[in-house]
Write a protein that holds these residues in place. Structure first.
Motif, PDB file in Angstrom:
ATOM      1  N   LEU A  16      33.443 -36.156  22.009  1.00 26.58           N
ATOM      2  CA  LEU A  16      32.768 -37.244  21.297  1.00 26.58           C
ATOM      3  C   LEU A  16      31.379 -36.841  20.833  1.00 26.58           C
ATOM      4  O   LEU A  16      30.951 -37.199  19.723  1.00 26.58           O
ATOM      5  CB  LEU A  16      32.699 -38.495  22.176  1.00 26.58           C
ATOM      6  CG  LEU A  16      34.046 -39.162  22.435  1.00 26.58           C
ATOM      7  CD1 LEU A  16      33.924 -40.187  23.548  1.00 26.58           C
ATOM      8  CD2 LEU A  16      34.602 -39.791  21.171  1.00 26.58           C
ATOM      9  N   PHE A  17      30.660 -36.070  21.661  1.00 28.56           N
ATOM     10  CA  PHE A  17      29.346 -35.566  21.256  1.00 28.56           C
ATOM     11  C   PHE A  17      29.480 -34.683  20.021  1.00 28.56           C
ATOM     12  O   PHE A  17      28.704 -34.795  19.066  1.00 28.56           O
ATOM     13  CB  PHE A  17      28.688 -34.789  22.405  1.00 28.56           C
ATOM     14  CG  PHE A  17      27.383 -34.154  22.019  1.00 28.56           C
ATOM     15  CD1 PHE A  17      26.217 -34.908  21.985  1.00 28.56           C
ATOM     16  CD2 PHE A  17      27.320 -32.813  21.670  1.00 28.56           C
ATOM     17  CE1 PHE A  17      25.014 -34.326  21.607  1.00 28.56           C
ATOM     18  CE2 PHE A  17      26.127 -32.225  21.294  1.00 28.56           C
ATOM     19  CZ  PHE A  17      24.966 -32.991  21.263  1.00 28.56           C
ATOM     20  N   THR A  18      30.483 -33.823  20.038  1.00 27.63           N
ATOM     21  CA  THR A  18      30.714 -32.930  18.903  1.00 27.63           C
ATOM     22  C   THR A  18      31.070 -33.736  17.655  1.00 27.63           C
ATOM     23  O   THR A  18      30.512 -33.488  16.574  1.00 27.63           O
ATOM     24  CB  THR A  18      31.838 -31.921  19.234  1.00 27.63           C
ATOM     25  OG1 THR A  18      31.465 -31.210  20.414  1.00 27.63           O
ATOM     26  CG2 THR A  18      32.045 -30.941  18.115  1.00 27.63           C
ATOM     27  N   HIS A  19      31.971 -34.706  17.783  1.00 29.07           N
ATOM     28  CA  HIS A  19      32.331 -35.561  16.645  1.00 29.07           C
ATOM     29  C   HIS A  19      31.096 -36.255  16.085  1.00 29.07           C
ATOM     30  O   HIS A  19      30.906 -36.297  14.860  1.00 29.07           O
ATOM     31  CB  HIS A  19      33.332 -36.630  17.080  1.00 29.07           C
ATOM     32  CG  HIS A  19      34.747 -36.169  17.115  1.00 29.07           C
ATOM     33  ND1 HIS A  19      35.795 -37.030  16.926  1.00 29.07           N
ATOM     34  CD2 HIS A  19      35.306 -34.965  17.314  1.00 29.07           C
ATOM     35  CE1 HIS A  19      36.925 -36.371  17.011  1.00 29.07           C
ATOM     36  NE2 HIS A  19      36.648 -35.112  17.267  1.00 29.07           N
ATOM     37  N   LYS A  23      29.156 -35.590  12.280  1.00 25.26           N
ATOM     38  CA  LYS A  23      28.940 -36.638  11.287  1.00 25.26           C
ATOM     39  C   LYS A  23      27.452 -36.847  10.989  1.00 25.26           C
ATOM     40  O   LYS A  23      27.051 -36.962   9.837  1.00 25.26           O
ATOM     41  CB  LYS A  23      29.495 -37.976  11.798  1.00 25.26           C
ATOM     42  CG  LYS A  23      30.979 -38.115  11.793  1.00 25.26           C
ATOM     43  CD  LYS A  23      31.344 -39.477  12.397  1.00 25.26           C
ATOM     44  CE  LYS A  23      32.818 -39.588  12.644  1.00 25.26           C
ATOM     45  NZ  LYS A  23      33.287 -38.716  13.729  1.00 25.26           N
ATOM     46  N   LEU A  24      26.671 -36.951  12.026  1.00 26.66           N
ATOM     47  CA  LEU A  24      25.278 -37.365  11.872  1.00 26.66           C
ATOM     48  C   LEU A  24      24.342 -36.229  11.467  1.00 26.66           C
ATOM     49  O   LEU A  24      23.386 -36.450  10.723  1.00 26.66           O
ATOM     50  CB  LEU A  24      24.782 -38.001  13.173  1.00 26.66           C
ATOM     51  CG  LEU A  24      25.524 -39.263  13.624  1.00 26.66           C
ATOM     52  CD1 LEU A  24      25.036 -39.706  14.993  1.00 26.66           C
ATOM     53  CD2 LEU A  24      25.362 -40.377  12.593  1.00 26.66           C
ATOM     54  N   GLY A  30      30.192 -29.531  10.864  1.00 27.09           N
ATOM     55  CA  GLY A  30      30.437 -30.859  10.298  1.00 27.09           C
ATOM     56  C   GLY A  30      29.832 -31.042   8.920  1.00 27.09           C
ATOM     57  O   GLY A  30      29.114 -30.177   8.410  1.00 27.09           O
ATOM     58  N   ASN A  31      30.123 -32.181   8.332  1.00 25.26           N
ATOM     59  CA  ASN A  31      29.675 -32.488   6.969  1.00 25.26           C
ATOM     60  C   ASN A  31      28.259 -33.030   6.899  1.00 25.26           C
ATOM     61  O   ASN A  31      27.645 -32.982   5.846  1.00 25.26           O
ATOM     62  CB  ASN A  31      30.617 -33.517   6.338  1.00 25.26           C
ATOM     63  CG  ASN A  31      31.993 -32.950   6.135  1.00 25.26           C
ATOM     64  OD1 ASN A  31      32.150 -31.844   5.645  1.00 25.26           O
ATOM     65  ND2 ASN A  31      33.006 -33.709   6.524  1.00 25.26           N
ATOM     66  N   GLN A  36      29.582 -36.948   4.778  1.00 25.14           N
ATOM     67  CA  GLN A  36      30.538 -37.758   5.539  1.00 25.14           C
ATOM     68  C   GLN A  36      30.575 -39.185   5.010  1.00 25.14           C
ATOM     69  O   GLN A  36      31.628 -39.816   4.995  1.00 25.14           O
ATOM     70  CB  GLN A  36      30.187 -37.747   7.029  1.00 25.14           C
ATOM     71  CG  GLN A  36      31.307 -38.217   7.922  1.00 25.14           C
ATOM     72  CD  GLN A  36      32.515 -37.293   7.889  1.00 25.14           C
ATOM     73  OE1 GLN A  36      32.382 -36.078   7.914  1.00 25.14           O
ATOM     74  NE2 GLN A  36      33.687 -37.867   7.821  1.00 25.14           N
ATOM     75  N   ALA A  37      29.433 -39.689   4.534  1.00 24.88           N
ATOM     76  CA  ALA A  37      29.394 -41.034   3.944  1.00 24.88           C
ATOM     77  C   ALA A  37      30.274 -41.095   2.699  1.00 24.88           C
ATOM     78  O   ALA A  37      30.984 -42.086   2.477  1.00 24.88           O
ATOM     79  CB  ALA A  37      27.966 -41.424   3.604  1.00 24.88           C
TER      80      ALA A  37
END
Length: 174
Positions: A16-19, A23-24, A30-31, A36-37
């Protein structure tokens, strides 16, 4: 059993931390928030930036709660709800269940694992156990949750999907 619950919490917290940070902040390949938006908006989750922030912050708070074993049913609810929404979004957009076909299988597995913690609690190797006094509300709800607590986590995750599923379904139909 306590060691197994600790391992489950730690693995879920790491995922969950990685996810969340993908995103953030764009970590771990990640994007990041802006890209991601755009992706969220294209899936029908609008406004995209707000939805990414909601998902990312939920995942981050769930990760912290699970890592520490603190307020575990609430952390489990955040994780299960967010992952159930992710799974439903993927499944509705692809029309498939299996992950390899773009479906929601993997997020559903994460949601199920988190929901299990709503029934079991964090175990003895947790802050919930350290803070709960025998017979207290903390013990009944967080350390050794009653059946209704787990059922509430499961129901909350299912209910979280409904508004998102209707929005995604509308945007994916021609």
């Amino acid at each position: 059993m306590d060691t197994g619950l600790l391992l489950l919490r730690l693995i879920l917290a790491l995922i969950l931390f990685t996810h969340a940070t993908q995103k953030l902040a764009g970590w771990f390949g990640g994007n990041g928030l802006s890209r991601q938006a755009e992706i969220f908006a294209s899936l029908g989750l609008r406004p995209g930036r707000v939805m990414v922030l909601a998902a990312g912050v939920s995942e981050l708070l769930a990760a912290i709660g699970l890592l520490l074993g603190l307020l575990t049913p609430l952390a489990a609810l955040l994780a299960a709800g967010t992952m159930a929404v992710a799974g439903a979004t993927m499944q509705l957009n692809s029309g498939k269940f299996w992950n390899i076909a773009g479906g929601g299988e993997y997020p559903y597995v994460l949601a199920a694992a988190a929901a299990v913690l709503g029934f079991t609690g964090a175990g003895a190797l947790s802050l919930d156990a350290l803070l709960a006094e025998p017979g207290s509300v903390l013990e009944t709800v967080f350390y050794q949750p009653a059946l209704w607590v787990g059922a509430a986590v499961l129901l909350g995750a299912v209910l979280a999907v409904i508004p998102f599923a209707s929005v995604v379904k509308k945007s994916s139909t021609p």
